[in-house]
Write a protein that holds these residues in place. Structure first.
Motif, PDB file in Angstrom:
ATOM      1  N   GLN A  62      32.884  17.761  31.660  1.00  0.00           N
ATOM      2  CA  GLN A  62      32.048  17.978  32.843  1.00  0.00           C
ATOM      3  C   GLN A  62      31.898  19.469  33.140  1.00  0.00           C
ATOM      4  O   GLN A  62      32.092  19.924  34.275  1.00  0.00           O
ATOM      5  CB  GLN A  62      32.620  17.228  34.044  1.00  0.00           C
ATOM      6  N   LEU A  63      31.553  20.220  32.116  1.00  0.00           N
ATOM      7  CA  LEU A  63      31.397  21.663  32.250  1.00  0.00           C
ATOM      8  C   LEU A  63      29.986  22.007  32.693  1.00  0.00           C
ATOM      9  O   LEU A  63      29.034  21.282  32.384  1.00  0.00           O
ATOM     10  CB  LEU A  63      31.673  22.350  30.904  1.00  0.00           C
ATOM     11  N   PRO A  64      29.840  23.117  33.403  1.00  0.00           N
ATOM     12  CA  PRO A  64      28.488  23.565  33.749  1.00  0.00           C
ATOM     13  C   PRO A  64      27.754  24.007  32.484  1.00  0.00           C
ATOM     14  O   PRO A  64      28.377  24.207  31.429  1.00  0.00           O
ATOM     15  CB  PRO A  64      28.736  24.743  34.691  1.00  0.00           C
ATOM     16  N   GLN A  65      26.461  24.189  32.577  1.00  0.00           N
ATOM     17  CA  GLN A  65      25.662  24.603  31.429  1.00  0.00           C
ATOM     18  C   GLN A  65      26.147  25.943  30.878  1.00  0.00           C
ATOM     19  O   GLN A  65      26.193  26.149  29.685  1.00  0.00           O
ATOM     20  CB  GLN A  65      24.178  24.685  31.830  1.00  0.00           C
ATOM     21  N   ARG A  66      26.512  26.840  31.783  1.00  0.00           N
ATOM     22  CA  ARG A  66      27.001  28.159  31.377  1.00  0.00           C
ATOM     23  C   ARG A  66      28.401  28.353  31.940  1.00  0.00           C
ATOM     24  O   ARG A  66      28.643  28.095  33.113  1.00  0.00           O
ATOM     25  CB  ARG A  66      26.079  29.243  31.913  1.00  0.00           C
ATOM     26  N   TYR A  67      29.333  28.796  31.106  1.00  0.00           N
ATOM     27  CA  TYR A  67      30.696  29.063  31.562  1.00  0.00           C
ATOM     28  C   TYR A  67      31.307  30.153  30.709  1.00  0.00           C
ATOM     29  O   TYR A  67      30.812  30.475  29.631  1.00  0.00           O
ATOM     30  CB  TYR A  67      31.564  27.799  31.542  1.00  0.00           C
ATOM     31  N   ILE A  68      32.372  30.717  31.215  1.00  0.00           N
ATOM     32  CA  ILE A  68      33.120  31.747  30.505  1.00  0.00           C
ATOM     33  C   ILE A  68      34.457  31.133  30.125  1.00  0.00           C
ATOM     34  O   ILE A  68      35.168  30.611  30.982  1.00  0.00           O
ATOM     35  CB  ILE A  68      33.342  32.979  31.396  1.00  0.00           C
ATOM     36  N   LEU A  69      34.815  31.197  28.853  1.00  0.00           N
ATOM     37  CA  LEU A  69      36.122  30.738  28.399  1.00  0.00           C
ATOM     38  C   LEU A  69      37.044  31.947  28.404  1.00  0.00           C
ATOM     39  O   LEU A  69      36.825  32.914  27.688  1.00  0.00           O
ATOM     40  CB  LEU A  69      36.044  30.143  26.993  1.00  0.00           C
ATOM     41  N   TYR A  70      38.056  31.899  29.241  1.00  0.00           N
ATOM     42  CA  TYR A  70      38.984  33.009  29.380  1.00  0.00           C
ATOM     43  C   TYR A  70      40.360  32.558  28.938  1.00  0.00           C
ATOM     44  O   TYR A  70      40.923  31.644  29.517  1.00  0.00           O
ATOM     45  CB  TYR A  70      39.011  33.480  30.841  1.00  0.00           C
ATOM     46  N   LEU A  71      40.900  33.183  27.895  1.00  0.00           N
ATOM     47  CA  LEU A  71      42.227  32.848  27.393  1.00  0.00           C
ATOM     48  C   LEU A  71      43.180  33.955  27.807  1.00  0.00           C
ATOM     49  O   LEU A  71      43.195  35.025  27.228  1.00  0.00           O
ATOM     50  CB  LEU A  71      42.199  32.697  25.871  1.00  0.00           C
ATOM     51  N   GLY A  72      43.933  33.704  28.826  1.00  0.00           N
ATOM     52  CA  GLY A  72      44.871  34.687  29.341  1.00  0.00           C
ATOM     53  C   GLY A  72      45.279  34.291  30.737  1.00  0.00           C
ATOM     54  O   GLY A  72      44.850  33.273  31.262  1.00  0.00           O
ATOM     55  N   SER A  73      46.099  35.111  31.330  1.00  0.00           N
ATOM     56  CA  SER A  73      46.571  34.790  32.677  1.00  0.00           C
ATOM     57  C   SER A  73      45.637  35.402  33.710  1.00  0.00           C
ATOM     58  O   SER A  73      45.011  36.423  33.471  1.00  0.00           O
ATOM     59  CB  SER A  73      47.997  35.305  32.866  1.00  0.00           C
ATOM     60  N   ILE A  74      45.540  34.745  34.837  1.00  0.00           N
ATOM     61  CA  ILE A  74      44.787  35.290  35.953  1.00  0.00           C
ATOM     62  C   ILE A  74      45.807  35.963  36.850  1.00  0.00           C
ATOM     63  O   ILE A  74      46.581  35.308  37.537  1.00  0.00           O
ATOM     64  CB  ILE A  74      44.024  34.189  36.712  1.00  0.00           C
ATOM     65  N   GLU A  75      45.853  37.271  36.763  1.00  0.00           N
ATOM     66  CA  GLU A  75      46.816  38.050  37.524  1.00  0.00           C
ATOM     67  C   GLU A  75      46.086  39.240  38.104  1.00  0.00           C
ATOM     68  O   GLU A  75      45.173  39.771  37.492  1.00  0.00           O
ATOM     69  CB  GLU A  75      47.937  38.552  36.611  1.00  0.00           C
ATOM     70  N   SER A  76      46.496  39.665  39.247  1.00  0.00           N
ATOM     71  CA  SER A  76      45.831  40.806  39.865  1.00  0.00           C
ATOM     72  C   SER A  76      45.934  42.042  38.975  1.00  0.00           C
ATOM     73  O   SER A  76      45.045  42.864  38.962  1.00  0.00           O
ATOM     74  CB  SER A  76      46.414  41.085  41.244  1.00  0.00           C
ATOM     75  N   ARG A  77      47.009  42.153  38.177  1.00  0.00           N
ATOM     76  CA  ARG A  77      47.166  43.345  37.348  1.00  0.00           C
ATOM     77  C   ARG A  77      46.206  43.380  36.162  1.00  0.00           C
ATOM     78  O   ARG A  77      45.914  44.435  35.637  1.00  0.00           O
ATOM     79  CB  ARG A  77      48.604  43.485  36.854  1.00  0.00           C
ATOM     80  N   THR A  78      45.695  42.226  35.713  1.00  0.00           N
ATOM     81  CA  THR A  78      44.809  42.247  34.563  1.00  0.00           C
ATOM     82  C   THR A  78      43.415  42.704  34.934  1.00  0.00           C
ATOM     83  O   THR A  78      42.708  43.255  34.111  1.00  0.00           O
ATOM     84  CB  THR A  78      44.714  40.878  33.877  1.00  0.00           C
ATOM     85  N   GLY A  79      42.992  42.442  36.183  1.00  0.00           N
ATOM     86  CA  GLY A  79      41.687  42.899  36.632  1.00  0.00           C
ATOM     87  C   GLY A  79      40.518  42.178  35.998  1.00  0.00           C
ATOM     88  O   GLY A  79      39.381  42.481  36.275  1.00  0.00           O
ATOM     89  N   LYS A  80      40.775  41.218  35.137  1.00  0.00           N
ATOM     90  CA  LYS A  80      39.688  40.578  34.403  1.00  0.00           C
ATOM     91  C   LYS A  80      38.865  39.639  35.267  1.00  0.00           C
ATOM     92  O   LYS A  80      37.679  39.515  35.088  1.00  0.00           O
ATOM     93  CB  LYS A  80      40.242  39.843  33.197  1.00  0.00           C
ATOM     94  N   LEU A  81      39.518  38.951  36.185  1.00  0.00           N
ATOM     95  CA  LEU A  81      38.801  37.987  37.015  1.00  0.00           C
ATOM     96  C   LEU A  81      38.903  38.386  38.481  1.00  0.00           C
ATOM     97  O   LEU A  81      38.921  37.548  39.360  1.00  0.00           O
ATOM     98  CB  LEU A  81      39.351  36.576  36.786  1.00  0.00           C
ATOM     99  N   ARG A  82      38.945  39.668  38.721  1.00  0.00           N
ATOM    100  CA  ARG A  82      39.166  40.189  40.057  1.00  0.00           C
ATOM    101  C   ARG A  82      38.141  39.681  41.061  1.00  0.00           C
ATOM    102  O   ARG A  82      38.450  39.415  42.199  1.00  0.00           O
ATOM    103  CB  ARG A  82      39.129  41.711  40.002  1.00  0.00           C
ATOM    104  N   HIS A  83      36.884  39.555  40.649  1.00  0.00           N
ATOM    105  CA  HIS A  83      35.839  39.201  41.599  1.00  0.00           C
ATOM    106  C   HIS A  83      35.519  37.714  41.629  1.00  0.00           C
ATOM    107  O   HIS A  83      34.775  37.272  42.480  1.00  0.00           O
ATOM    108  CB  HIS A  83      34.573  39.997  41.295  1.00  0.00           C
ATOM    109  N   GLY A  84      36.057  36.954  40.711  1.00  0.00           N
ATOM    110  CA  GLY A  84      35.863  35.510  40.722  1.00  0.00           C
ATOM    111  C   GLY A  84      34.477  35.089  40.286  1.00  0.00           C
ATOM    112  O   GLY A  84      33.644  35.896  39.907  1.00  0.00           O
ATOM    113  N   PRO A  85      34.213  33.796  40.336  1.00  0.00           N
ATOM    114  CA  PRO A  85      32.964  33.238  39.845  1.00  0.00           C
ATOM    115  C   PRO A  85      31.718  33.805  40.516  1.00  0.00           C
ATOM    116  O   PRO A  85      30.683  33.886  39.895  1.00  0.00           O
ATOM    117  CB  PRO A  85      33.092  31.742  40.146  1.00  0.00           C
ATOM    118  N   ASP A  86      31.806  34.205  41.783  1.00  0.00           N
ATOM    119  CA  ASP A  86      30.622  34.703  42.464  1.00  0.00           C
ATOM    120  C   ASP A  86      30.039  35.935  41.789  1.00  0.00           C
ATOM    121  O   ASP A  86      28.851  36.200  41.903  1.00  0.00           O
ATOM    122  CB  ASP A  86      30.929  35.025  43.929  1.00  0.00           C
ATOM    123  N   SER A  87      30.862  36.701  41.074  1.00  0.00           N
ATOM    124  CA  SER A  87      30.375  37.890  40.384  1.00  0.00           C
ATOM    125  C   SER A  87      29.351  37.531  39.317  1.00  0.00           C
ATOM    126  O   SER A  87      28.553  38.355  38.929  1.00  0.00           O
ATOM    127  CB  SER A  87      31.525  38.625  39.706  1.00  0.00           C
TER     128      SER A  87
END
Length: 181
Positions: free
Chosen positions: A114-139
């Motif tokens: 049940q995935l959306p048509q477009r998605y990002i596959l992220y392999l890693g931890s969601i941590e404030s120090r990584t900065g990778k997903l800092r802004h969340g899906p709204d970005s």
């Protein structure tokens, strides 16, 4: 005794007594020194242990592999290691991951999970120090992108501790849902 000619420490470390191994040369790969660059994200004791082990590995290694130019600069800056001892080798990706996936297979997976048509596959931890997903899906545009990931602590108010988990999570429009295996 084992007549080892080359020892490669793949993840920031070498045995502390590597120099005692006769006729054995050593290489260490350093992935990052983020615990020194951003110490506020690490516990004091962890920083001290990492700094000791990583510094010793860099000092004792015959050669050092840094995974980026930034990591190379950090090794030079924090550990005062000569630039000539360090080679930058970017991490690669196996050819099997570059193969095109047929559209019908993609659609089957989207329906199954049940995935959306477009998605990002992220392999890693969601941590404030990584900065990778800092802004969340709204970005990436509300309702247009989901983020599928395999780790982290997405239920925490401020995710910090990264752990591997067996299920995936789908972040979509700021909402997290479990996606079964």
């Amino acid at each position: 005794k084992e007549n080892i000619r080359l020892f490669h420490g793949l993840s920031n470390e070498l045995p502390l007594n590597i120099r005692k191994a006769e006729n054995t040369r050593s290489i260490v790969t350093i992935h990052d020194l983020i615990f020194l660059r951003y110490p506020e994200y690490y516990h004091y004791i962890d920083r001290k242990i990492y700094a000791y082990k990583f510094r010793k590995a860099c000092q004792n290694a015959d050669r050092i592999i840094a995974v980026s130019e930034c990591t190379k600069r950090d090794i030079i800056s924090f550990f005062h290691i000569p630039e000539e001892k360090i080679d930058v080798v970017y991490q690669g990706c196996d050819a099997q991951f570059k193969q095109a996936v047929p559209e019908n297979t993609k659609e089957e997976i989207r329906r199954k999970y049940q995935l959306p048509q477009r998605y990002i596959l992220y392999l890693g931890s969601i941590e404030s120090r990584t900065g990778k997903l800092r802004h969340g899906p709204d970005s990436y545009g509300r309702q247009q992108w989901g983020i599928l990931h395999n780790g982290g602590n997405p239920d925490a108010a401020t995710p910090r501790e990264g752990r591997s988990i067996s299920v995936c999570k789908l972040l979509s429009a700021g909402k997290i849902m479990t996606v079964p295996d």
